[in-house]
Design an enzyme around this catalytic site. Structure first.
Site, mmCIF file in Angstrom:
data_model
loop_
_atom_site.group_PDB
_atom_site.id
_atom_site.type_symbol
_atom_site.label_atom_id
_atom_site.label_comp_id
_atom_site.label_asym_id
_atom_site.label_seq_id
_atom_site.Cartn_x
_atom_site.Cartn_y
_atom_site.Cartn_z
ATOM 1 N N HIS A 97 -14.247 30.035 -21.445
ATOM 2 C CA HIS A 97 -13.618 29.149 -20.466
ATOM 3 C C HIS A 97 -12.373 28.517 -21.093
ATOM 4 C CE1 HIS A 97 -12.812 25.773 -17.858
ATOM 5 N NE2 HIS A 97 -13.422 26.482 -16.924
ATOM 6 N N GLU A 99 -11.222 25.637 -21.160
ATOM 7 C CA GLU A 99 -11.406 24.383 -21.899
ATOM 8 C C GLU A 99 -12.005 24.640 -23.277
ATOM 9 O OE1 GLU A 99 -13.439 22.713 -18.573
ATOM 10 O OE2 GLU A 99 -11.505 22.753 -17.536
#
Ligand code: PGA
Length: 257
Positions: A97, A99
């Site tokens: 992901h 992030e």
């Protein structure tokens, strides 16, 4: 979607405490009845995986984990193993992901190790890829997506492709309210599919690149979901903010049917 079953994921990120997570899971379990038309998974924070999984156990909604570590056990302070996730009923994991790549600093090498470990352990894997705004502006969108897709899947055989979903999530669209236009998203998805086909072949839906689902992620919401999901290479969504409210998440699922 060319015969690919849509797949909608709700990435709750570091949101919702116990009571809220349980209430949302209970609400979704009660109201989602279209498991034959669309696959759905939610990704709660680690401490609540167990209780969310219990709420969802008689529903068609899968429980997933936002992260994990590649080793089976041992001295890895703070980490969670795949077998622990299996214990609490997880079937799906996110890898790479944005992030985790850009805030926590995970590398393509680690993402690849995670993909291989999760496949080996029998999980469904959502491999997230996507360009930053400066990369898009420099005309590098497809190169970045190719690189992250190919690196992430290095060593994955065609036999394991049915366990793989790609989530195309332009970094500049995540949590910003800015969504890629449906044309830009479709172009990126088409290029990612071409990359998969180049590696795995495109001979129909039996285990080759054409069979891999590619989700769009980045400020998908009820108001824009239908248009995005109508694109031929967009096979679902990975939803952050709009997955925290049952009405919004269910409306997106409805648009995917
Ligand atoms: P967002 O997040 O829907 O809040 O933009 C998507 C994601 O990060 O998966």
């Amino acid at each position: 979607m060319a015969g690919r079953k849509p797949f909608i994921g709700g990435n709750w990120k570091m949101n919702l405490h116990a009571a809220e997570a349980e209430a949302l899971a209970g609400d979704l379990a009660e109201r989602f009845t279209a498991g034959d038309l669309v696959d759905v998974a939610v990704f709660p924070a680690f401490p609540y995986l167990d209780r969310v999984a219990r709420k969802l156990q008689n529903s068609a909604i899968m429980v997933g984990a936002q992260d994990f570590y590649i080793e089976p056990n041992g001295a890895f302070t703070g980490e969670v193993s795949l077998s622990m996730l299996k214990d609490v009923g997880c079937e799906v994991v996110l890898v790479g992901h944005s992030e985790r790549r850009h805030v926590i600093g995970e590398s393509d090498v680690l993402c690849n190790e995670k993909v291989l470990a999760a496949l080996e352990a029998g999980f469904q894997v959502i491999l997230c890829v996507g360009e930053k705004i400066e990369q898009r502006e420099a005309g590098k969108t497809d190169f970045i997506n190719y690189a992250q897709t190919c690196y992430g899947l290095a060593g994955v055989s065609a036999d394991h492709l049915s366990q793989i979903t790609i989530a195309y999530e332009p970094v500049w669209a995540i949590g910003t309210g800015k969504t890629a236009s449906s044309a830009d998203a479709q172009a990126a998805h088409k290029a990612i599919r071409a990359c998969l086909n180049g590696t795995y072949g495109d001979t129909g839906v039996s285990g080759a690149g054409e069979s891999v689902r590619i989700q769009y992620g980045g400020s998908m919401k009820p108001g824009n979901a239908a248009e995005l999901l109508a694109q031929p290479d967009i096979d679902g969504g990975l939803i952050g903010g709009a997955a925290l409210k049952a009405d919004d998440f269910l409306a997106i699922i409805e648009a995917a049917k």
